[in-house]
Design a protein around this motif. Structure first.
Motif, PDB file in Angstrom:
ATOM      1  N   THR A  88       5.002 -43.915  11.290  1.00  0.00           N
ATOM      2  CA  THR A  88       5.114 -45.191  10.587  1.00  0.00           C
ATOM      3  C   THR A  88       5.451 -44.897   9.134  1.00  0.00           C
ATOM      4  O   THR A  88       4.651 -44.290   8.413  1.00  0.00           O
ATOM      5  CB  THR A  88       3.832 -46.022  10.692  1.00  0.00           C
ATOM      6  N   VAL A  89       6.643 -45.299   8.723  1.00  0.00           N
ATOM      7  CA  VAL A  89       7.139 -45.009   7.372  1.00  0.00           C
ATOM      8  C   VAL A  89       6.902 -46.242   6.507  1.00  0.00           C
ATOM      9  O   VAL A  89       7.368 -47.339   6.825  1.00  0.00           O
ATOM     10  CB  VAL A  89       8.632 -44.653   7.397  1.00  0.00           C
ATOM     11  N   THR A  90       6.161 -46.073   5.421  1.00  0.00           N
ATOM     12  CA  THR A  90       5.776 -47.205   4.568  1.00  0.00           C
ATOM     13  C   THR A  90       6.633 -47.330   3.317  1.00  0.00           C
ATOM     14  O   THR A  90       6.700 -48.403   2.723  1.00  0.00           O
ATOM     15  CB  THR A  90       4.307 -47.070   4.163  1.00  0.00           C
ATOM     16  N   ALA A  91       7.274 -46.248   2.892  1.00  0.00           N
ATOM     17  CA  ALA A  91       8.115 -46.313   1.687  1.00  0.00           C
ATOM     18  C   ALA A  91       9.088 -45.143   1.692  1.00  0.00           C
ATOM     19  O   ALA A  91       8.811 -44.080   2.262  1.00  0.00           O
ATOM     20  CB  ALA A  91       7.258 -46.287   0.422  1.00  0.00           C
ATOM     21  N   ILE A  92      10.254 -45.358   1.069  1.00  0.00           N
ATOM     22  CA  ILE A  92      11.248 -44.301   0.874  1.00  0.00           C
ATOM     23  C   ILE A  92      11.653 -44.330  -0.588  1.00  0.00           C
ATOM     24  O   ILE A  92      11.991 -45.394  -1.132  1.00  0.00           O
ATOM     25  CB  ILE A  92      12.492 -44.513   1.762  1.00  0.00           C
ATOM     26  N   THR A  93      11.627 -43.164  -1.224  1.00  0.00           N
ATOM     27  CA  THR A  93      11.998 -43.059  -2.640  1.00  0.00           C
ATOM     28  C   THR A  93      13.023 -41.941  -2.803  1.00  0.00           C
ATOM     29  O   THR A  93      12.858 -40.859  -2.231  1.00  0.00           O
ATOM     30  CB  THR A  93      10.763 -42.772  -3.505  1.00  0.00           C
ATOM     31  N   ILE A  94      14.057 -42.203  -3.565  1.00  0.00           N
ATOM     32  CA  ILE A  94      15.074 -41.190  -3.862  1.00  0.00           C
ATOM     33  C   ILE A  94      14.838 -40.694  -5.283  1.00  0.00           C
ATOM     34  O   ILE A  94      14.941 -41.462  -6.248  1.00  0.00           O
ATOM     35  CB  ILE A  94      16.501 -41.762  -3.737  1.00  0.00           C
ATOM     36  N   TRP A 101      12.016 -38.805  -0.524  1.00  0.00           N
ATOM     37  CA  TRP A 101      10.592 -38.767  -0.236  1.00  0.00           C
ATOM     38  C   TRP A 101      10.265 -39.922   0.715  1.00  0.00           C
ATOM     39  O   TRP A 101      10.639 -41.069   0.463  1.00  0.00           O
ATOM     40  CB  TRP A 101       9.772 -38.922  -1.512  1.00  0.00           C
ATOM     41  N   ALA A 102       9.566 -39.617   1.796  1.00  0.00           N
ATOM     42  CA  ALA A 102       9.159 -40.641   2.758  1.00  0.00           C
ATOM     43  C   ALA A 102       7.643 -40.694   2.820  1.00  0.00           C
ATOM     44  O   ALA A 102       6.986 -39.682   3.098  1.00  0.00           O
ATOM     45  CB  ALA A 102       9.731 -40.345   4.150  1.00  0.00           C
ATOM     46  N   VAL A 214      -0.398 -43.035   3.418  1.00  0.00           N
ATOM     47  CA  VAL A 214       0.279 -43.149   2.123  1.00  0.00           C
ATOM     48  C   VAL A 214       0.933 -44.523   2.002  1.00  0.00           C
ATOM     49  O   VAL A 214       1.574 -45.003   2.949  1.00  0.00           O
ATOM     50  CB  VAL A 214       1.327 -42.033   1.953  1.00  0.00           C
ATOM     51  N   ARG A 215       0.783 -45.157   0.847  1.00  0.00           N
ATOM     52  CA  ARG A 215       1.293 -46.512   0.630  1.00  0.00           C
ATOM     53  C   ARG A 215       2.643 -46.535  -0.104  1.00  0.00           C
ATOM     54  O   ARG A 215       3.531 -47.312   0.226  1.00  0.00           O
ATOM     55  CB  ARG A 215       0.270 -47.313  -0.179  1.00  0.00           C
ATOM     56  N   ASP A 216       2.789 -45.701  -1.133  1.00  0.00           N
ATOM     57  CA  ASP A 216       4.004 -45.781  -1.952  1.00  0.00           C
ATOM     58  C   ASP A 216       4.212 -44.457  -2.665  1.00  0.00           C
ATOM     59  O   ASP A 216       3.292 -43.644  -2.809  1.00  0.00           O
ATOM     60  CB  ASP A 216       3.884 -46.922  -2.973  1.00  0.00           C
ATOM     61  N   ILE A 217       5.462 -44.228  -3.108  1.00  0.00           N
ATOM     62  CA  ILE A 217       5.827 -43.024  -3.863  1.00  0.00           C
ATOM     63  C   ILE A 217       6.738 -43.446  -5.003  1.00  0.00           C
ATOM     64  O   ILE A 217       7.679 -44.211  -4.805  1.00  0.00           O
ATOM     65  CB  ILE A 217       6.556 -41.993  -2.969  1.00  0.00           C
ATOM     66  N   GLU A 218       6.466 -42.957  -6.196  1.00  0.00           N
ATOM     67  CA  GLU A 218       7.321 -43.199  -7.359  1.00  0.00           C
ATOM     68  C   GLU A 218       7.469 -41.904  -8.144  1.00  0.00           C
ATOM     69  O   GLU A 218       6.553 -41.069  -8.167  1.00  0.00           O
ATOM     70  CB  GLU A 218       6.735 -44.284  -8.267  1.00  0.00           C
ATOM     71  N   VAL A 219       8.619 -41.732  -8.801  1.00  0.00           N
ATOM     72  CA  VAL A 219       8.885 -40.559  -9.631  1.00  0.00           C
ATOM     73  C   VAL A 219       8.920 -41.006 -11.087  1.00  0.00           C
ATOM     74  O   VAL A 219       9.664 -41.932 -11.452  1.00  0.00           O
ATOM     75  CB  VAL A 219      10.220 -39.891  -9.240  1.00  0.00           C
ATOM     76  N   ASP A 220       8.095 -40.366 -11.942  1.00  0.00           N
ATOM     77  CA  ASP A 220       8.052 -40.779 -13.348  1.00  0.00           C
ATOM     78  C   ASP A 220       9.178 -40.122 -14.142  1.00  0.00           C
ATOM     79  O   ASP A 220       9.978 -39.340 -13.608  1.00  0.00           O
ATOM     80  CB  ASP A 220       6.673 -40.524 -13.961  1.00  0.00           C
ATOM     81  N   ILE A 227       1.912 -40.517  -5.814  1.00  0.00           N
ATOM     82  CA  ILE A 227       1.746 -40.898  -4.414  1.00  0.00           C
ATOM     83  C   ILE A 227       0.467 -41.722  -4.280  1.00  0.00           C
ATOM     84  O   ILE A 227      -0.638 -41.213  -4.536  1.00  0.00           O
ATOM     85  CB  ILE A 227       1.674 -39.649  -3.511  1.00  0.00           C
ATOM     86  N   SER A 228       0.587 -42.985  -3.907  1.00  0.00           N
ATOM     87  CA  SER A 228      -0.600 -43.830  -3.734  1.00  0.00           C
ATOM     88  C   SER A 228      -1.050 -43.791  -2.284  1.00  0.00           C
ATOM     89  O   SER A 228      -0.235 -43.814  -1.365  1.00  0.00           O
ATOM     90  CB  SER A 228      -0.310 -45.271  -4.157  1.00  0.00           C
ATOM     91  N   THR A 229      -2.374 -43.715  -2.079  1.00  0.00           N
ATOM     92  CA  THR A 229      -2.946 -43.622  -0.741  1.00  0.00           C
ATOM     93  C   THR A 229      -4.167 -44.536  -0.635  1.00  0.00           C
ATOM     94  O   THR A 229      -4.587 -45.162  -1.612  1.00  0.00           O
ATOM     95  CB  THR A 229      -3.384 -42.177  -0.411  1.00  0.00           C
TER      96      THR A 229
END
Length: 938
Positions: A88-94, A101-102, A214-220, A227-229
């Motif tokens: 189950t994929v909750t977020a995708i970040t490039i 990142w999945a 894992v809920r979300d991924i962001e790159v600063d 990575i939020s969990t």
């Protein structure tokens, strides 16, 4: 090597849907996934992102799909056979460096532009640290409170910051949840996977990924990956980890959700249900708004962060807030709401385009649709669906500058999720749909699996919800190379809600919601209605022939005995068919027998609706006699056809009179001297859940408690000798026996008292002595439920097991001081109320009958009448909710509703679950074993 195949189906975000096929070694070790293969449908899409020339679709339970939208081919990544942490994929970040990142419910997967992919989980990014404490009191498997040699929460947090701990040899990483000041115990978020004894060392943990969910991924802006969990936030920086929880930082809550990095590089972390944010800009700040936070977006032109929210409701149902909120540099303000012209205050997504374009997505769950509000520059325009918005504003949407859950732009089309597929639109070309279900399962809502004589696989599925519509379902057939789908739309199936399946030599039989169907020679024949009789009569010979097929299935449609009787069951009892006899039907009503002579007589008239009757004290002088006379637990009065339940014994001050507490209320009035009869029961209950042929050729029937008329009848197992017509029953009461003396009554106890003073030193001592949950007293044949132990009174709190809560009766006879207290050795397991909801049956190679009791565990009856019980707290059996059992040689395969699959062989257990194997979900609906040893799990 043993080969396995498994099928999984659920509809929860935290669960995995689909089908898994696996080859697993006989003794799995921690983390083994070799040989496991998952089959799953990826058309219920969670998130879409364009990356280079590929359209990536992250699904619910179907893994990650990379679409080549030019030639409609795709790459499908699934756990465990592919480089994907969870299905189950909750977020995708490039990331700026091109790394994809999945976020999944099983960890994080990262795919750099050059190089192999990598899965990051709490296990492979963490390690056991130093011993920080020891266990001081035994805690069993399944418990969530553990007493350590620490006396305050501050000591616990100092020892186990940021909140993780491990026990003894258990490889599980547990997360600290709370401190119980009254018991001086730590509470953990998951139940213990194995029992811990006093002295067990407790380790700190050096954690990398805070949790696998894992809920979300962001790159600063510095390239760090946030990575939020569900257990906090992890920051990944070139292989180095930092973990933030509410125990080691000002994080508002460990339950972290959507995130964003604004134009100034500040990292925003939302806490959805609380309507709160934690923001990090080198220091920590907290904010709150009136709304349940659904997603965050950063507006490119000014770098401000926007929040899509839904209304925040309190426990009384009062709701407030919602709409769109914007952070203006110092505070959050509500920017748009329904009163401003947007479709609704329930806002789930935000998208920004060129020239100030704004789109809002509103999810209307009751209507299964997503509406779109578009900012025109002077006001809001509302579209009822995403497709209508794309068609009307295609040119504007093509300028979308931010990642959004509404759509993504690639190869001249706008792509979105709709009707169980990825769909793309371009003017003049119309809509184009991309499906994975054409080549794999057409639904992940799998309900049953069966193998035919050739080792081919048949899977019964139901329609799955794609977020807007119900799609897929029906029957999926695997010939070893390809999947074929049979649905109401392309066959003679009555509907796509398939529930059960059974296979024959050249036929397959299926139960759907509204019919029974047969597949033979490429054609489906359907018998409309919920009665299986027409199908059994038409296919009797083929059904009997299928009894000896190779391969192992747990058929929920019928059982065939050695006399060629086809047995079927359900909510109206059990019946069999054979051409020479026709149908023979057994129910609770037609198998019970009233005694020929009265047991006693009423000594007082009894008005309608009374729950007590007063009978002859000479006939029923005491509780022991009452239990003996009404051994089945039932009685009848006069010519009233109602079957009454005997609940408890009552003393009466008048000589020669005693009372019986009964249920239900008397259905009519009775005169003095009306006769009272005992009742012999055949079939315990009409709600039959399983039927098996026993080693003695008798028919074993598992049934559940339910109400017949006004009477609550017991569950358990009934056994029929068809040749003699004799019935035997196994219930909690008639299979339990008095065990060892474990204590004494310390003060006289009056009849009907629920408090029994006893010489136990503590609550723990009472719990351990009466671990079965039941108790008996010297001279009293009553089986009592051990309800509680009153520390202040040093007393047991007890109730007779067949006493309904309405009456709250206590001991059935006076207990003098010094009365011995006995443990109870259970035969058939039961609920705390002393009833047994028997769900599944199986016979092993030694001729023992295995009985799964709902919510309790498994009871095994040996050929000499001996009972053995297995419950999760004893170790071995992983879950008390058993979905099915299947004997294979010396092995008993057991699949559960939340503990995975266990195999019992020669006194030893081995369990396959998401922690130690390639099993993708611990909730297993069905299991089948092919002739060549493949194991398939739905």
């Amino acid at each position: 090597m043993r080969r396995w195949t498994a099928l999984f189906g659920l509809l929860l975000l935290s669960a995995v849907l689909g089908v898994a096929h696996a080859t697993v070694p006989a003794a799995p070790q921690q983390g083994i996934t070799e040989g496991w293969v998952t089959y799953a449908n990826a058309d219920r899409v969670n998130v879409l992102r364009a990356h280079g020339d590929t359209l990536w679709a992250g699904s619910v339970a179907g893994g990650l799909v990379g679409w080549n939208v030019v030639n409609d081919t795709f790459v499908h990544l699934l756990y465990p056979q592919g480089k994907l942490a969870g299905n189950t994929v909750t977020a995708i970040t490039i990331a700026p460096d091109g790394t994809l990142w999945a976020a999944t419910t099983g960890g994080v997967s990262r795919y750099p532009p050059n190089g192999p992919g990598q899965n990051l989980t709490i296990k492979n990014t963490s390690r056991r640290g130093a011993v920080k404490a020891t266990v001081v009191e035994r805690a069993r498997t399944g418990e969530q409170e553990i007493r350590l040699n620490l006396t305050s929460e501050s000591e616990v947090l100092a020892a186990f910051s940021p909140g993780y701990l491990m026990f003894g040899t258990d490889p599980t990483i547990y997360f600290y949840r709370d401190w119980n000041e009254s018991t001086k115990a730590v509470k953990i978020t998951a139940t213990l996977h194995q029992t811990v004894e006093p002295g067990t060392p407790v380790y700190a943990v050096d954690v990398g990924l805070a949790a696998d969910d894992v809920r979300d991924i962001e790159v600063d802006h510095a390239g760090q990956v946030w990575i939020s969990t569900v257990n906090g936030v992890s920051v990944y920086d070139n292989g180095n980890w930092t973990v933030y929880t509410e125990f080691n930082s000002p994080l508002v809550s460990n339950d972290a959700g959507a995130m964003a990095v604004d134009g100034q590089g500040r990292v925003w972390i939302s806490h959805q249900e609380r309507g709160e944010f934690t923001m990090f800009d080198g220091e920590w700040h907290t904010y709150s708004i009136d709304g349940t936070i659904q997603s965050l977006a950063v507006r490119p032109e000014d770098g401000k962060v926007w929040a899509a929210t839904s209304r925040l409701c309190d426990p009384t149902g009062t709701c407030r807030g919602g709409g769109v909120w914007v952070f203006d540099g110092s505070t959050w303000r509500q920017q748009y709401r329904a009163a401003d012209g947007i479709a609704d205050d329930e806002v789930h997504s935000i998208a920004f385009g060129a020239d100030g374009r704004i789109w809002l997505g509103h999810k209307f769950s009751a209507q299964n649709r997503v509406a779109v509000s578009r900012w025109t520059g002077s006001g809001w325009e509302v579209y009822p669906t995403v497709r209508q918005a794309i068609e009307a504003d295609f040119g504007g949407i093509m300028t979308t500058q931010t990642a959004t859950d509404l759509w993504t732009v690639l190869a001249g089309r706008v792509w979105t999720r709709h009707l169980g597929a990825v769909q793309g639109y371009a003017p003049g070309l119309g809509w184009k749909a991309l499906y994975t279900g054409d080549t794999i399962l057409n639904s992940n809502h799998t309900r049953a699996v069966a193998t035919d004589g050739a080792g081919q696989i048949w899977v019964a599925t139901q329609r799955m919800f794609d977020g807007q519509n119900q799609v897929g379902g029906g029957i999926n057939f695997w010939d070893g190379n390809h999947w074929t789908h049979y649905m109401a739309e392309n066959s003679n199936l009555a509907d796509n809600l398939a529930e059960a399946i059974s296979t024959g030599r050249n036929k397959v039989w299926v139960k759907t919601l509204t019919a029974f169907s047969r597949f033979s020679n490429g054609t489906w024949t359907t018998y409309l209605g919920t009665d299986i009789a027409p199908l059994v009569e038409a296919d009797y010979a083929s059904i009997v022939e299928a009894r000896d097929l190779p391969g192992l299935n747990d058929s929920r449609l019928w059982t065939v005995d050695d006399a060629d009787r086809v047995w079927v069951w359900g909510g109206d009892g059990v019946r069999y068919y054979r051409p020479d006899t026709g149908w023979v039907h057994y129910t609770f009503q037609n198998t019970l027998r009233r005694s020929d002579s009265p047991v006693t007589y009423l000594r007082q008239s009894a008005p309608r609706r009374e729950t007590r009757i007063w009978v002859s004290g000479d006939d029923i002088p005491d509780n022991a006699t009452a239990q003996f006379r009404f051994a089945s637990g039932y009685l009848m009065i006069g010519d009233d056809p109602t079957v009454y339940r005997y609940e408890s014994f009552l003393n009466h001050p008048q000589p020669g009179v005693n009372g019986l507490q009964i249920s239900p209320e008397l259905q009519r009035s009775f005169d003095l001297n009306t006769p009272v009869y005992s009742v012999d029961v055949g079939l315990l209950s009409n709600v039959v859940s399983d039927v098996k042929v026993g080693p003695d050729d008798r028919i074993w029937v598992a049934s559940r408690p339910h109400r017949i008329g006004s009477t609550d009848v017991y569950g358990g197992v009934s056994v029929l000798d068809v040749n003699t017509g004799e019935w035997e029953q196994y219930t909690v009461r008639n299979t339990s026996r008095r065990g060892q003396v474990v204590g004494h009554v310390t003060a006289e106890v009056a009849t009907q008292s629920t408090m029994v003073p006893a010489d136990f030193s503590s609550r723990q001592a009472a719990d351990e002595a009466l671990s079965s949950g039941f108790v008996m007293f010297e001279g009293d044949p009553t089986l009592y439920r051990f309800v509680d132990y009153s520390v202040s009174d040093n007393a047991l709190v007890v109730r007779p097991i067949f006493n309904t809560p309405k009456y709250l009766a206590g001991v059935q006879q006076a207990l003098p001081a010094g009365t011995q207290i006995y443990e109870v050795v259970l035969g058939l397991l039961g609920t705390p109320q002393g009833d047994a909801s028997a769900d599944r049956l199986a016979v092993d190679s030694a001729g023992r009958m295995w009985i799964a009791v709902s919510g309790v565990g498994i009871s095994v009856l040996g050929d000499l009448g001996e009972w053995t019980n297995y419950q999760p707290e004893d170790g071995g059996l992983p879950d008390e909710q058993i979905s099915g059992m299947l004997a294979r040689g010396d092995e008993m395969w057991i699949w559960t509703d939340g503990g995975g699959v266990s195999v019992f062989s020669n006194g030893n257990w081995r369990t396959y679950n998401v922690f130690n194997s390639g099993l993708v979900d611990d909730q297993v609906e069905a299991l089948a074993i092919t002739p060549n040893g493949e194991v398939w799990m739905a």
